[in-house]
Motif scaffolding. Structure first.
Motif, PDB file in Angstrom:
ATOM      1  N   HIS A 169     -28.295   6.677 -15.884  1.00  0.00           N
ATOM      2  CA  HIS A 169     -27.686   7.026 -14.992  1.00  0.00           C
ATOM      3  C   HIS A 169     -27.277   5.736 -14.034  1.00  0.00           C
ATOM      4  O   HIS A 169     -26.250   5.820 -13.422  1.00  0.00           O
ATOM      5  N   THR A 170     -28.277   4.841 -13.687  1.00  0.00           N
ATOM      6  CA  THR A 170     -28.001   3.295 -13.899  1.00  0.00           C
ATOM      7  C   THR A 170     -26.247   2.870 -15.100  1.00  0.00           C
ATOM      8  O   THR A 170     -25.908   1.597 -14.552  1.00  0.00           O
ATOM      9  N   ILE A 171     -25.878   3.619 -16.259  1.00  0.00           N
ATOM     10  CA  ILE A 171     -24.839   3.203 -17.357  1.00  0.00           C
ATOM     11  C   ILE A 171     -24.342   4.209 -17.270  1.00  0.00           C
ATOM     12  O   ILE A 171     -24.269   5.834 -17.205  1.00  0.00           O
ATOM     13  N   LEU A 213     -21.629   6.502 -12.887  1.00  0.00           N
ATOM     14  CA  LEU A 213     -22.968   6.958 -12.327  1.00  0.00           C
ATOM     15  C   LEU A 213     -23.757   6.548 -11.487  1.00  0.00           C
ATOM     16  O   LEU A 213     -24.009   6.323 -10.250  1.00  0.00           O
ATOM     17  N   ASP A 214     -23.587   4.813 -11.570  1.00  0.00           N
ATOM     18  CA  ASP A 214     -24.074   3.387 -10.672  1.00  0.00           C
ATOM     19  C   ASP A 214     -23.182   2.487 -10.491  1.00  0.00           C
ATOM     20  O   ASP A 214     -22.124   2.195 -10.727  1.00  0.00           O
ATOM     21  N   LEU A 215     -22.485   3.141  -9.215  1.00  0.00           N
ATOM     22  CA  LEU A 215     -21.502   2.486  -8.584  1.00  0.00           C
ATOM     23  C   LEU A 215     -21.659   0.859  -7.852  1.00  0.00           C
ATOM     24  O   LEU A 215     -20.705  -0.043  -7.762  1.00  0.00           O
ATOM     25  N   GLN A 216     -22.576   0.362  -8.993  1.00  0.00           N
ATOM     26  CA  GLN A 216     -23.031  -1.332  -8.340  1.00  0.00           C
ATOM     27  C   GLN A 216     -22.976  -1.421  -9.097  1.00  0.00           C
ATOM     28  O   GLN A 216     -22.015  -2.536  -9.312  1.00  0.00           O
ATOM     29  N   THR A 217     -23.440  -0.939 -10.297  1.00  0.00           N
ATOM     30  CA  THR A 217     -23.710  -1.538 -11.732  1.00  0.00           C
ATOM     31  C   THR A 217     -23.638  -1.289 -12.603  1.00  0.00           C
ATOM     32  O   THR A 217     -24.125  -0.477 -13.308  1.00  0.00           O
ATOM     33  N   PRO A 218     -22.178  -0.496 -13.430  1.00  0.00           N
ATOM     34  CA  PRO A 218     -22.263   0.767 -14.279  1.00  0.00           C
ATOM     35  C   PRO A 218     -22.520   0.165 -15.477  1.00  0.00           C
ATOM     36  O   PRO A 218     -22.398   1.214 -16.567  1.00  0.00           O
ATOM     37  N   VAL A 219     -22.487  -1.082 -15.958  1.00  0.00           N
ATOM     38  CA  VAL A 219     -22.621  -1.371 -16.962  1.00  0.00           C
ATOM     39  C   VAL A 219     -23.204  -2.464 -17.384  1.00  0.00           C
ATOM     40  O   VAL A 219     -23.376  -3.338 -18.551  1.00  0.00           O
ATOM     41  N   SER A 220     -24.259  -2.628 -16.261  1.00  0.00           N
ATOM     42  CA  SER A 220     -26.261  -3.478 -16.724  1.00  0.00           C
ATOM     43  C   SER A 220     -26.805  -2.000 -15.844  1.00  0.00           C
ATOM     44  O   SER A 220     -26.968  -1.086 -15.416  1.00  0.00           O
ATOM     45  N   PHE A 221     -27.804  -1.897 -16.705  1.00  0.00           N
ATOM     46  CA  PHE A 221     -29.270  -1.110 -16.849  1.00  0.00           C
ATOM     47  C   PHE A 221     -30.048  -1.907 -15.850  1.00  0.00           C
ATOM     48  O   PHE A 221     -30.872  -3.516 -15.965  1.00  0.00           O
ATOM     49  N   ASP A 222     -30.042  -1.503 -14.788  1.00  0.00           N
ATOM     50  CA  ASP A 222     -30.876  -2.834 -14.068  1.00  0.00           C
ATOM     51  C   ASP A 222     -31.165  -1.443 -13.364  1.00  0.00           C
ATOM     52  O   ASP A 222     -31.022   0.310 -13.162  1.00  0.00           O
ATOM     53  N   ASN A 223     -32.542  -1.331 -12.125  1.00  0.00           N
ATOM     54  CA  ASN A 223     -32.838  -0.688 -10.843  1.00  0.00           C
ATOM     55  C   ASN A 223     -31.774  -0.190  -9.794  1.00  0.00           C
ATOM     56  O   ASN A 223     -32.104   1.119  -9.096  1.00  0.00           O
TER      57      ASN A 223
HETATM   58 CA   LIG Z   1     -26.996   0.119 -12.856  1.00  0.00          CA
END
Ligand SMILES: [Ca+2]
Ligand code: HEM
Ligand SMILES: [Ca+2]
Length: 294
Positions: A169-171, A213-223
């Protein structure tokens, strides 16, 4: 028994075909990496990773596409079809749709900046699907931590796998209908974040309105997903359950502080999820079209 070299002799072009179609698809629509990853998850949790999720309804069965949580929500089927068409042209009747989905999910994660891993292959495709099985085996956004732990345990995945895999859900995006109860009803949410999400997700109506789902980086797979949880900014009730004073808090903190720990555990858990009751002999088949049995 799956093997990472399963198609090395019979379809050497397979990894390149999947990678290039996925690169094209993600370039056109960055969300597609997320959508394909979710397809793989929803496949594996319902009767194992057997491409059951890809089957259209027929006269003899109602499949998984219209199950709760899948209908009006799953996307990316045409990307899998495009891969399958090229794979059939290169190596006819050789590669299962289930394996294509496993490779495509991995490539989607990599394309968005996530970890890579070797994908064990050799799955065969299901010859039937059931809406009831899908309704019974997929988690809901309203699930509690203990519901989630037992659902995953039933698939041979432990709580650590649950917490790492939820980092998917980081993306991607979710519809208002799925996060409304959390932003209006729950107390374990950052008030500013709840107010922000309420702007586009009214108490009544707007069910299909999307939020990342990730308000910060919705199209980066990060933590960043885990950073959000620690800040009370998980979008779904089920997300915030992982950091709510319970058994997974310390692991959420670890993943928040270490991308390496998250990536390592996520990759291992993806391989584990990909091993949920794989179909290897009869009654599996190598489907020619991912949408219908041969
Ligand atoms: Ca992300
Ligand atoms: C732990 C239990 C889980 C629950 C309750 C859950 C629930 C959901 C819900 C409600 C959505 C939004 C669907 C919509 O509104 O249309 C969603 C999206 C998504 N889920 Fe999960 N999920 C869970 C675990 C996972 C796992 C294990 C993965 C993959 C490894 C995953 C990958 C995704 C992705 C990538 C999206 C975004 C899809 C897109 O943008 O098209 N989820 N999930
Ligand atoms: Ca399946």
């Amino acid at each position: 028994q799956l093997s990472t070299s399963f198609y090395d002799r019979t379809c050497p072009m397979l990894p390149g075909i999947v990678r290039s179609v996925m690169a094209q698809a993600v370039f056109q629509d960055r969300r597609m990496g997320a959508s394909i990853l979710r397809l793989f998850f929803h496949d594996c949790f319902v009767n194992g990773c057997d491409a059951s999720v890809l089957l259209d309804d027929t006269r003899t069965f109602t499949g998984e596409k219209n199950a709760n949580g899948n209908t009006n929500s799953l996307r990316g089927f045409e990307v899998i079809d495009a891969i399958k068409t090229l794979v059939e042209a290169a190596c006819n009747a050789t590669v299962s749709c289930a394996d294509i989905l496993a490779l495509a999910a991995r490539d989607g994660v990599v394309l968005l900046g996530g970890p890579t891993w070797l994908v064990p292959l050799g799955r065969r495709d299901a010859r039937t699907a059931s809406i009831f099985a899908a309704n019974a085996n997929l988690p809901l956004a309203s699930s509690s931590l203990s519901d989630l732990i037992s659902l995953f345990a039933g698939k041979g995945l432990d709580a650590r796998d649950l917490t790492a895999l939820s980092g998917a859900h980081t993306i991607g995006q979710a519809q208002c209908v799925n996060f409304r109860p959390h932003i209006y009803g729950d107390l374990n949410i950052d008030p500013g974040f709840a107010a922000l999400r309420r702007q586009t997700c009214p108490a009544f109506g707007g069910d299909g309105n999307l939020a990342p789902l990730d308000l910060q980086t919705p199209v980066s797979f990060d933590n960043r997903y885990y950073q959000n949880l620690v800040a009370g900014r998980g979008l779904l009730h089920s997300d915030q359950e992982l950091f709510n004073g319970g058994s997974q808090d310390s692991l959420v903190r670890l993943y928040n502080s270490s991308t390496l720990a998250f990536f390592t555990d996520f990759a291992a858990a993806m391989v584990k999820m990909g091993n949920i009751s794989p179909l290897t002999g009869w009654p599996g088949e190598i489907r020619l079209s991912c949408r219908k049995v041969n």
